[in-house]
Design an enzyme around this catalytic site. Structure first.
Site, PDB file in Angstrom:
ATOM      1  N   CYS A   1      13.153 -43.594  -5.818  1.00  0.00           N
ATOM      2  CA  CYS A   1      12.752 -43.037  -7.121  1.00  0.00           C
ATOM      3  C   CYS A   1      12.406 -44.128  -8.133  1.00  0.00           C
ATOM      4  O   CYS A   1      11.409 -44.039  -8.840  1.00  0.00           O
ATOM      5  CB  CYS A   1      13.844 -42.121  -7.665  1.00  0.00           C
ATOM      6  SG  CYS A   1      15.356 -42.953  -8.173  1.00  0.00           S
TER       7      CYS A   1
ATOM      8  N   CYS B   1      13.047 -39.675 -13.949  1.00  0.00           N
ATOM      9  CA  CYS B   1      14.034 -39.113 -13.017  1.00  0.00           C
ATOM     10  C   CYS B   1      13.751 -37.623 -12.898  1.00  0.00           C
ATOM     11  O   CYS B   1      13.539 -36.944 -13.894  1.00  0.00           O
ATOM     12  CB  CYS B   1      15.434 -39.355 -13.572  1.00  0.00           C
ATOM     13  SG  CYS B   1      16.722 -38.382 -12.783  1.00  0.00           S
TER      14      CYS B   1
ATOM     15  N   TYR C   1      17.709 -45.111  -4.625  1.00  0.00           N
ATOM     16  CA  TYR C   1      17.184 -45.851  -5.772  1.00  0.00           C
ATOM     17  C   TYR C   1      15.993 -46.756  -5.467  1.00  0.00           C
ATOM     18  O   TYR C   1      15.208 -47.058  -6.368  1.00  0.00           O
ATOM     19  CB  TYR C   1      18.327 -46.643  -6.436  1.00  0.00           C
ATOM     20  CG  TYR C   1      19.057 -45.801  -7.461  1.00  0.00           C
ATOM     21  CD1 TYR C   1      19.507 -44.527  -7.146  1.00  0.00           C
ATOM     22  CD2 TYR C   1      19.278 -46.266  -8.751  1.00  0.00           C
ATOM     23  CE1 TYR C   1      20.151 -43.749  -8.083  1.00  0.00           C
ATOM     24  CE2 TYR C   1      19.923 -45.492  -9.692  1.00  0.00           C
ATOM     25  CZ  TYR C   1      20.358 -44.236  -9.358  1.00  0.00           C
ATOM     26  OH  TYR C   1      20.987 -43.464 -10.290  1.00  0.00           O
TER      27      TYR C   1
ATOM     28  N   THR D   1      23.410 -35.711 -14.548  1.00  0.00           N
ATOM     29  CA  THR D   1      21.950 -35.619 -14.524  1.00  0.00           C
ATOM     30  C   THR D   1      21.480 -34.192 -14.235  1.00  0.00           C
ATOM     31  O   THR D   1      21.979 -33.544 -13.315  1.00  0.00           O
ATOM     32  CB  THR D   1      21.420 -36.563 -13.428  1.00  0.00           C
ATOM     33  OG1 THR D   1      21.821 -37.887 -13.758  1.00  0.00           O
ATOM     34  CG2 THR D   1      19.913 -36.500 -13.315  1.00  0.00           C
TER      35      THR D   1
ATOM     36  N   HIS E   1      23.449 -41.459  -2.650  1.00  0.00           N
ATOM     37  CA  HIS E   1      22.723 -41.630  -3.908  1.00  0.00           C
ATOM     38  C   HIS E   1      22.208 -43.058  -4.078  1.00  0.00           C
ATOM     39  O   HIS E   1      21.151 -43.285  -4.665  1.00  0.00           O
ATOM     40  CB  HIS E   1      23.572 -41.198  -5.106  1.00  0.00           C
ATOM     41  CG  HIS E   1      22.714 -40.697  -6.234  1.00  0.00           C
ATOM     42  ND1 HIS E   1      21.871 -39.617  -6.099  1.00  0.00           N
ATOM     43  CD2 HIS E   1      22.514 -41.159  -7.490  1.00  0.00           C
ATOM     44  CE1 HIS E   1      21.204 -39.426  -7.223  1.00  0.00           C
ATOM     45  NE2 HIS E   1      21.569 -40.359  -8.088  1.00  0.00           N
TER      46      HIS E   1
ATOM     47  N   GLU F   1      20.863 -36.317 -19.273  1.00  0.00           N
ATOM     48  CA  GLU F   1      22.256 -36.212 -18.848  1.00  0.00           C
ATOM     49  C   GLU F   1      23.093 -35.397 -19.832  1.00  0.00           C
ATOM     50  O   GLU F   1      22.773 -35.344 -21.028  1.00  0.00           O
ATOM     51  CB  GLU F   1      22.866 -37.613 -18.677  1.00  0.00           C
ATOM     52  CG  GLU F   1      22.508 -38.292 -17.356  1.00  0.00           C
ATOM     53  CD  GLU F   1      21.060 -38.725 -17.218  1.00  0.00           C
ATOM     54  OE1 GLU F   1      20.395 -38.910 -18.261  1.00  0.00           O
ATOM     55  OE2 GLU F   1      20.574 -38.869 -16.081  1.00  0.00           O
TER      56      GLU F   1
ATOM     57  N   CYS G   1      18.091 -34.838  -6.939  1.00  0.00           N
ATOM     58  CA  CYS G   1      18.693 -35.552  -5.812  1.00  0.00           C
ATOM     59  C   CYS G   1      20.212 -35.546  -5.865  1.00  0.00           C
ATOM     60  O   CYS G   1      20.868 -35.630  -4.827  1.00  0.00           O
ATOM     61  CB  CYS G   1      18.225 -37.002  -5.783  1.00  0.00           C
ATOM     62  SG  CYS G   1      16.739 -37.301  -6.703  1.00  0.00           S
TER      63      CYS G   1
ATOM     64  N   GLU H   1      20.305 -46.682 -16.953  1.00  0.00           N
ATOM     65  CA  GLU H   1      20.374 -45.715 -15.859  1.00  0.00           C
ATOM     66  C   GLU H   1      20.327 -46.460 -14.517  1.00  0.00           C
ATOM     67  O   GLU H   1      21.050 -46.132 -13.590  1.00  0.00           O
ATOM     68  CB  GLU H   1      19.196 -44.739 -15.986  1.00  0.00           C
ATOM     69  CG  GLU H   1      19.477 -43.341 -15.466  1.00  0.00           C
ATOM     70  CD  GLU H   1      19.518 -43.274 -13.965  1.00  0.00           C
ATOM     71  OE1 GLU H   1      18.790 -44.050 -13.336  1.00  0.00           O
ATOM     72  OE2 GLU H   1      20.294 -42.458 -13.432  1.00  0.00           O
TER      73      GLU H   1
HETATM   74 FE1  SF4 Z   1      17.206 -39.400 -10.804  1.00  0.00          FE
HETATM   75 FE2  SF4 Z   1      16.680 -41.216  -8.942  1.00  0.00          FE
HETATM   76 FE3  SF4 Z   1      19.167 -40.214  -9.163  1.00  0.00          FE
HETATM   77 FE4  SF4 Z   1      17.129 -38.727  -8.252  1.00  0.00          FE
HETATM   78  S1  SF4 Z   1      18.015 -40.551  -7.281  1.00  0.00           S
HETATM   79  S2  SF4 Z   1      18.685 -38.104  -9.714  1.00  0.00           S
HETATM   80  S3  SF4 Z   1      15.438 -39.468  -9.487  1.00  0.00           S
HETATM   81  S4  SF4 Z   1      18.056 -41.480 -10.681  1.00  0.00           S
END
Ligand code: SF4
Length: 492
Positions: A298, A98, A295, A189, A291, A256, A102, A442
């Site tokens: 990432c 991660c 997913y 995060t 968000h 985190e 974002c 996660e």
């Molecule tokens: Fe992390 Fe993915 Fe969330 Fe970005 S979108 S903060 S890479 S888990």
């Protein structure tokens, strides 16, 4: 725009209060425990300077016309939404982790939309205020931690009903020059290595929860902000060397932290919602949609690394041509690309909001994230199947590096004769890192747990329309198109 090195240097200007393992971390930029997370975030800066990635990593600010890092950009088209997820897959693949930035981006976008809507209803000036803040973030290329999840106390009670009123972040004082906030946000995060914290409400609110309907931004080292960096599986391996971590450069998940707001003063120019409880759910839903869109970007980038590691270890073991291995790798690719399709689809199906910013399709963004609560478990299972039991039994890096024992491990952990034993161990550790560590929870809970996505999917499922279609096909309702084709229309 900063590059990676400049970002790390910029962290030295901040003095956040961060605790880990009973001690205060003196410098975020220099802590060996935080280094992998700092490095992963640094890649969001570094790649923006690579001409190869310029198109996905940078954008033109719609406010200043300047070239900015895409992590500070408000999406102006569906193409922007698509570029966002392309950027995420790229970074997931580059870091195998991660890269954290974002959440702040999504908080910026959600506030851009919601402050506009609040102003339309109440004649407030949150949107103009927010735009000033956004320009500050864009010009200084800042990383912001999006802080949404409250600690929540008794989950059956609303914020104002809690035995301890600080279980959700709230306004404890309104002053002429600003507000004072108290409470805590959990699982945030990238918090300790950000420049800013943007706090948003975590749930829908009623009138009695007015003081909890608050959104604001503070620097990470604002007076009264205290952070506790969370423990992760195998975190202390970082102190032993770079093999046992599996991904020593970039870590596992986001690093985190629990953020405590101990009566923190926020000047009005950094307050973006204060008491408009009827907009709390819009803000939450908008942030969550952005968000959840991510997913399939990432996590699929990270899956690319895991699939590559699984294919490599199969080669190191001499089994890459076995049909069951080929089948498992194909299955992993299919799962990952299905998630990628979802991220692309919700982006291409995005829409323009009254503020002018674009949002992904809500139903499809939730489908994307719900798949991510499941598929990474399956691709991790397949990776563990391919690598074998050694993923859980490999001797330690310290034994491998000990001159007394190294030779024995070199000899007995060898796979194919032409592959160095160390390469085999490194690949096993990478698979361990990506399939056994914090990556899985996660995927389950980041951007909201599966039940939250199911609620959103149920709300947008439009079952009435589907029932109507079923009745038409079953011959219960008239089918005008069919009747026309067959020349059976009713004559007037
Ligand atoms: Fe992390 Fe993915 Fe969330 Fe970005 S979108 S903060 S890479 S888990």
């Amino acid at each position: 725009m900063m590059n990676g090195k400049e970002y790390i240097e910029s962290l030295r200007k901040y003095k956040p209060t961060v605790y880990f393992m009973g001690k205060k971390i003196e410098s975020v930029a220099d802590s060996p425990i935080l280094a992998p997370h700092v490095n992963a975030a640094a890649m969001t800066y570094e790649l923006a300077h690579d001409p190869k990635y310029e198109d996905v990593m940078t954008a033109k600010s719609h406010l200043t016309g300047e070239k900015i890092n895409r992590f500070t950009h408000i999406h102006q088209s569906t193409e922007d939404l698509v570029k966002k997820v392309r950027m995420m897959r790229l970074l997931g693949r580059k870091t195998g982790s991660c890269f954290q930035r974002c959440v702040g981006l999504d908080a910026l976008c959600a506030l851009y939309i919601t402050t506009y809507d609040i102003d339309q209803k109440y004649g407030t000036d949150y949107h103009e205020r927010f735009k000033e803040y956004l320009i500050y973030v864009q010009k200084n290329d800042l990383m912001a931690a999006g802080a949404m999840t409250d600690v929540k106390g008794d989950r059956s009670l609303r914020p104002h009903q809690q035995a301890d009123p600080d279980m959700y972040v709230r306004v404890v004082e309104r002053r002429e020059d600003g507000i004072v906030v108290r409470g805590a946000k959990a699982h945030i995060t990238g918090a300790v290595n950000s420049h800013e914290i943007i706090a948003l409400p975590t749930r829908a609110m009623g009138e009695k929860d007015k003081d909890y309907a608050v959104a604001f931004a503070v620097p990470v080292d604002a007076e009264g902000v205290v952070m506790f960096f969370g423990r992760q599986t195998n975190d202390m391996r970082r102190l032993d060397g770079d093999i046992d971590c599996g991904n020593a450069k970039y870590g596992t998940v986001g690093g985190e932290a629990l953020i405590v707001f101990n009566d923190v003063f926020v000047p009005w120019e950094r307050v973006f919602m204060c008491g408009e409880y009827d907009f709390a759910s819009e803000l939450v839903e908008t942030f969550a949609t952005y968000h959840r869109q991510n997913y399939g970007g990432c996590k699929v980038g990270v899956a690319d690394v895991l699939i590559g590691a699984s294919a490599a270890i199969a080669e190191y073991n001499g089994v890459e041509k076995a049909s069951h291995i080929v089948d498992k790798l194909t299955e992993m690719v299919h799962l990952a690309e299905t998630c990628w399709c979802c991220s692309l689809a919700c982006s291409y199906e995005g829409f323009k909001t009254p503020s002018g910013a674009y949002m992904p399709n809500l139903l499809l963004a939730n489908v994307t994230k719900l798949n991510i609560t499941r598929f990474p478990y399956e691709w991790s299972r397949l990776a563990q199947d391919i690598v074998g039991g050694i993923v859980a039994t490999t001797p330690s890096e310290l034994d491998y590096k000990n001159p007394e024992t190294r030779e024995l491990i070199e000899k007995y952990l060898k796979g194919k004769a032409d592959v160095p034993t160390e390469h085999r161990i490194r690949m096993i550790r990478l698979i361990e890192n990506l399939s056994i560590g914090a990556e899985l929870p996660e995927s389950m809970h980041g951007a909201g747990s599966p039940a939250a996505q199911k609620i959103m999917i149920a709300r947008r499922a439009n079952l009435d329309l589907k029932k109507e279609e079923a009745k038409r096909v079953a011959g219960i309702l008239p089918d005008e198109d069919y009747q026309r084709v067959r020349g059976e229309e009713k004559k007037e």
